[in-house]
Design a protein around this motif. Structure first.
Motif, mmCIF file in Angstrom:
data_model
loop_
_atom_site.group_PDB
_atom_site.id
_atom_site.type_symbol
_atom_site.label_atom_id
_atom_site.label_comp_id
_atom_site.label_asym_id
_atom_site.label_seq_id
_atom_site.Cartn_x
_atom_site.Cartn_y
_atom_site.Cartn_z
ATOM 1 N N LYS A 119 0.831 -1.207 0.000
ATOM 2 C CA LYS A 119 0.000 0.000 0.000
ATOM 3 C C LYS A 119 0.866 1.257 0.000
ATOM 4 C CE LYS A 119 -3.777 2.435 0.272
ATOM 5 N NZ LYS A 119 -4.658 2.548 -0.910
ATOM 6 N N ILE A 120 1.912 1.272 0.812
ATOM 7 C CA ILE A 120 2.793 2.448 0.881
ATOM 8 C C ILE A 120 3.567 2.602 -0.428
ATOM 9 C CG2 ILE A 120 4.798 3.437 2.054
ATOM 10 C CD1 ILE A 120 3.781 2.094 4.632
ATOM 11 N N SER A 121 4.074 1.488 -0.971
ATOM 12 C CA SER A 121 4.814 1.553 -2.239
ATOM 13 C C SER A 121 3.923 2.050 -3.367
ATOM 14 C CB SER A 121 5.371 0.167 -2.589
ATOM 15 O OG SER A 121 6.339 -0.238 -1.658
ATOM 16 N N ASP A 122 2.666 1.635 -3.354
ATOM 17 C CA ASP A 122 1.724 2.064 -4.381
ATOM 18 C C ASP A 122 1.461 3.562 -4.287
ATOM 19 O OD1 ASP A 122 -0.353 1.263 -6.482
ATOM 20 O OD2 ASP A 122 -1.620 2.264 -4.986
ATOM 21 N N ALA A 123 1.345 4.061 -3.048
ATOM 22 C CA ALA A 123 1.047 5.479 -2.852
ATOM 23 C C ALA A 123 2.282 6.354 -3.001
ATOM 24 C CB ALA A 123 0.422 5.685 -1.465
ATOM 25 N N GLN A 124 3.473 5.820 -2.647
ATOM 26 C CA GLN A 124 4.715 6.593 -2.676
ATOM 27 C C GLN A 124 5.791 5.797 -3.413
ATOM 28 O OE1 GLN A 124 5.073 9.767 -1.454
ATOM 29 N NE2 GLN A 124 2.864 9.698 -1.054
ATOM 30 N N PRO A 125 5.737 5.727 -4.730
ATOM 31 C CA PRO A 125 6.681 4.883 -5.487
ATOM 32 C C PRO A 125 8.128 5.294 -5.343
ATOM 33 C CG PRO A 125 5.354 6.263 -6.963
ATOM 34 C CD PRO A 125 4.745 6.390 -5.604
ATOM 35 N N ASP A 126 8.403 6.543 -4.960
ATOM 36 C CA ASP A 126 9.793 6.997 -4.806
ATOM 37 C C ASP A 126 10.379 6.624 -3.451
ATOM 38 O OD1 ASP A 126 9.754 8.118 -7.322
ATOM 39 O OD2 ASP A 126 9.054 10.080 -6.588
ATOM 40 N N LEU A 127 9.552 6.131 -2.559
ATOM 41 C CA LEU A 127 10.024 5.758 -1.226
ATOM 42 C C LEU A 127 10.451 4.292 -1.238
ATOM 43 C CD1 LEU A 127 10.224 6.766 1.785
ATOM 44 C CD2 LEU A 127 7.980 5.720 2.115
ATOM 45 N N GLU A 128 11.633 4.010 -0.729
ATOM 46 C CA GLU A 128 12.110 2.627 -0.643
ATOM 47 C C GLU A 128 11.444 1.944 0.553
ATOM 48 O OE1 GLU A 128 16.231 0.144 0.262
ATOM 49 O OE2 GLU A 128 16.340 2.247 -0.373
ATOM 50 N N VAL A 129 10.705 0.898 0.281
ATOM 51 C CA VAL A 129 9.993 0.166 1.333
ATOM 52 C C VAL A 129 10.560 -1.252 1.395
ATOM 53 C CG1 VAL A 129 7.764 -0.647 2.186
ATOM 54 C CG2 VAL A 129 7.905 1.521 0.928
ATOM 55 N N SER A 130 11.082 -1.626 2.535
ATOM 56 C CA SER A 130 11.622 -2.972 2.723
ATOM 57 C C SER A 130 10.836 -3.693 3.811
ATOM 58 C CB SER A 130 13.112 -2.925 3.089
ATOM 59 O OG SER A 130 13.304 -2.210 4.300
ATOM 60 N N THR A 131 10.910 -5.013 3.808
ATOM 61 C CA THR A 131 10.173 -5.825 4.779
ATOM 62 C C THR A 131 11.122 -6.801 5.456
ATOM 63 O OG1 THR A 131 9.570 -7.298 2.952
ATOM 64 C CG2 THR A 131 7.912 -5.699 3.676
ATOM 65 N N ARG A 132 10.821 -7.105 6.705
ATOM 66 C CA ARG A 132 11.528 -8.138 7.457
ATOM 67 C C ARG A 132 10.472 -9.076 8.023
ATOM 68 N NH1 ARG A 132 14.819 -5.624 12.023
ATOM 69 N NH2 ARG A 132 15.032 -7.829 12.531
ATOM 70 N N PHE A 133 10.466 -10.300 7.544
ATOM 71 C CA PHE A 133 9.445 -11.255 7.931
ATOM 72 C C PHE A 133 9.958 -12.216 9.008
ATOM 73 C CE2 PHE A 133 8.107 -10.529 3.364
ATOM 74 C CZ PHE A 133 7.033 -9.709 3.697
ATOM 75 N N TYR A 134 9.035 -12.739 9.771
ATOM 76 C CA TYR A 134 9.315 -13.777 10.764
ATOM 77 C C TYR A 134 10.508 -13.409 11.647
ATOM 78 C CZ TYR A 134 5.764 -16.916 9.025
ATOM 79 O OH TYR A 134 4.558 -17.479 8.706
#
Length: 555
Positions: A278-293
């Motif tokens: 959702k954040i990447s879709d709204a702000q494509p210039d922002l680098e969004v990373s995830t850390r799972f588990y």
């Protein structure tokens, strides 16, 4: 390099030993060979006493993990204290080390006293004369540092914390064998309930909740400790060591990237991925990373507070009961879970966490207990449902094998609180499992008869399960919601606006269906843990597109 043997009792001190293991890794050259832990994989046909003695003989130091229940743990099969059994693993390990004359250090967790000499058998009685070390939740890293310095160890390298912890499990039973044990007349067996100890996994990462009150001359100590070797640290500054471990800087302005993380639970990782997309879709210039588990509940929360994460999904009941330590009678009041009230409680909390709760995704994920239907048939008759009040009145001739993750046995809103609230008298044989979904596997195969589950579990409606309802309202509401660091909330209103578009969008039924779709697509927790997230990402993107919640819907 001296080798270290960690002696602990698996069913009561697993996470304490794991936390200790992680904490002392930096002090040895090769933790795989220099630290001995988990010696219960004894080869068939081998004299286990000789095997344990041989393993201890290869070490130079034994650390004995001792909590408040250490002396009194009872073997459910014999009804006797385990330490009274000369073949008890813990007793054999300690006796062997004492006989060899190597240092044996009692590690006393959260105020646990040294056992009385009269409470121990002759072969381990000398343990009470060994100088012990107190390990406390608030100062765990500092306590470990003192311990290792006292033993002559210096840090060798920085060891990264592993998000995965090896959990012990009981040997599986067959359903036929279990049900045979419960057939015929039943009788009541009462045993002391589980001690409400905090999981040892929490020990490493929750210490800083009280550091604001504990700091001594913070600026001076930080200046003094700049580049200083550990053996030269001033005594008055030693408590500052834990505050100086490297961590990402705490941002005060706008940032170019955000990191979203989630604990060791499939649904939480799904919510983290939903927020990331959702954040990447709204702000494509922002680098969004995830850390799972990342690990248990406290791990993700700790990393959020330290600035290693910017956003996590959490549940209002967990936020209140576990992170903010709010009294249970208040948590059960529904108005407490409103977003404004949650943020007032966050701001007034003694630890002053730098976070903000956003509006709920729109669904709750409640705890439930599930029992094997065949097992309960004798007691239910023609009934298709059961309440916890009714379950509390039932009597059983044998201990009930109950599968859960370790955390549930030690959370304030977990088994200890539940047993006290409903006055559960049943003897429970705890079976610790490594992840949530494996509880259902154990129940389906018949190796356990009772598990805890979540109301959004896609396997909850299977015909071979009986849901035991919380009819007296022990559990509070667990509204799923984003928790965001305050500096992101203040400096990035566009992120807050994007997440606000997720508020109230999902129902319990929809989330359950999404989790089922991931299962149908063979998306396993292990695949997510190891970074094989392509299918995981696609399934969630497709689901968000069908909900008209994102615009970037072309692969």
């Amino acid at each position: 390099m001296a080798k270290i043997f960690i002696s602990y009792r698996r069913d009561t001190s697993q996470y304490k030993a794991d936390a200790l293991y992680d904490a002392i890794k930096p002090y040895v050259e090769d933790f795989k060979t220099d630290i001995f832990i988990d010696v219960d994989n004894i080869p068939y046909g081998v004299d286990f006493v000789e095997h344990l003695e041989n393993r201890v003989s290869q070490c130079d130091i034994l650390l004995a993990v001792i909590d408040s229940s250490w002396v009194d743990v009872v073997d459910p099969e014999t009804g006797l204290k385990r330490l009274d059994n000369p073949d008890d693993f813990v007793r054999v390990e300690i006796a062997s080390a004492l006989k060899r004359g190597i240092p044996v250090v009692p590690l006393l967790y959260d105020g646990a006293p040294l056992p009385l000499e009269t409470a121990l058998s002759e072969d381990i009685r000398e343990l009470v004369r060994r100088n012990g070390v107190q390990l406390n939740r608030q100062s765990f890293q500092t306590d470990v540092m003192r311990l290792m310095k006292g033993l002559g160890f210096e840090p060798q390298a920085t060891a990264a914390r592993s998000p995965e912890v090896a959990i012990g499990t009981s040997e599986p039973y067959s359903r036929a064998r279990l049900l045979a044990n419960y057939a015929g007349a039943t009788s009541f067996v009462a045993v002391p309930m589980f001690a409400a100890l905090l999981a040892g996994a929490w020990l490493v990462y929750l210490f800083f909740e009280e550091t604001q009150a504990q700091r001594i001359s913070d600026i001076d100590c930080r200046a003094a400790l700049e580049g200083m070797p550990l053996d030269a640290v001033p005594t008055e500054c030693v408590d500052e060591i834990a505050l100086l471990t490297p961590s990402p800087p705490i941002h005060t302005g706008r940032v170019n990237s955000v990191t979203i993380g989630a604990k060791d639970h499939l649904e939480a990782n799904v919510l983290a991925e939903i927020m990331a997309q959702k954040i990447s879709d709204a702000q494509p210039d922002l680098e969004v990373s995830t850390r799972f588990y990342i690990g248990e509940t406290s791990y993700a929360w700790s990393d959020l507070l330290k600035g290693q994460l910017d956003i996590i999904p959490e549940y209002s009941g967990t936020l209140l009961a576990v992170h903010l330590d709010v009294e249970p009678q208040f948590i059960r009041r529904e108005h407490i879970h409103a977003t404004k009230r949650l943020n007032r409680l966050i701001e007034s909390n003694d630890s002053q966490p730098p976070v903000v709760a956003l509006g709920s995704f729109g669904f709750r994920n409640q705890y439930v207990l599930l029992a094997d239907r065949q097992f309960m048939r004798e007691h239910l008759g023609e009934q298709s449902s059961l309440t916890l009040s009714e379950f509390a009145q039932m009597e059983f001739r044998q201990p009930i094998p109950f599968a859960s993750k370790y955390e549930f046995y030690h959370r304030p809103d977990g088994f200890p609180g539940l047993a006290q609230f409903y006055k559960l008298r049943h003897q429970i044989q705890s079976v610790i499992v490594p992840d949530h979904l494996s509880k259902y596997d154990r129940l389906d195969e018949g190796s356990v008869l009772l598990i805890d589950g979540y109301s959004t579990d896609f396997r909850i409606d299977q015909n071979n399960h009986v849901v035991i309802e919380d009819d007296q309202g022990f559990w509070p509401s667990y509204w799923a919601l984003p928790i965001i660091r305050k500096h992101i909330f203040i400096n990035h209103p566009e992120i807050v606006e994007a997440l606000a578009e997720l508020e109230g969008q999902f129902t319990e039924v929809e989330i359950r269906a999404l989790l089922g779709a991931l299962s149908d697509a063979n998306v396993t927790p292990n695949a997510i843990k190891t970074g094989k997230t392509y299918t995981f990402t696609r399934v969630i993107r497709s689901w968000l597109c069908n909900q008209d919640l994102i615009n970037s819907c072309v692969d």
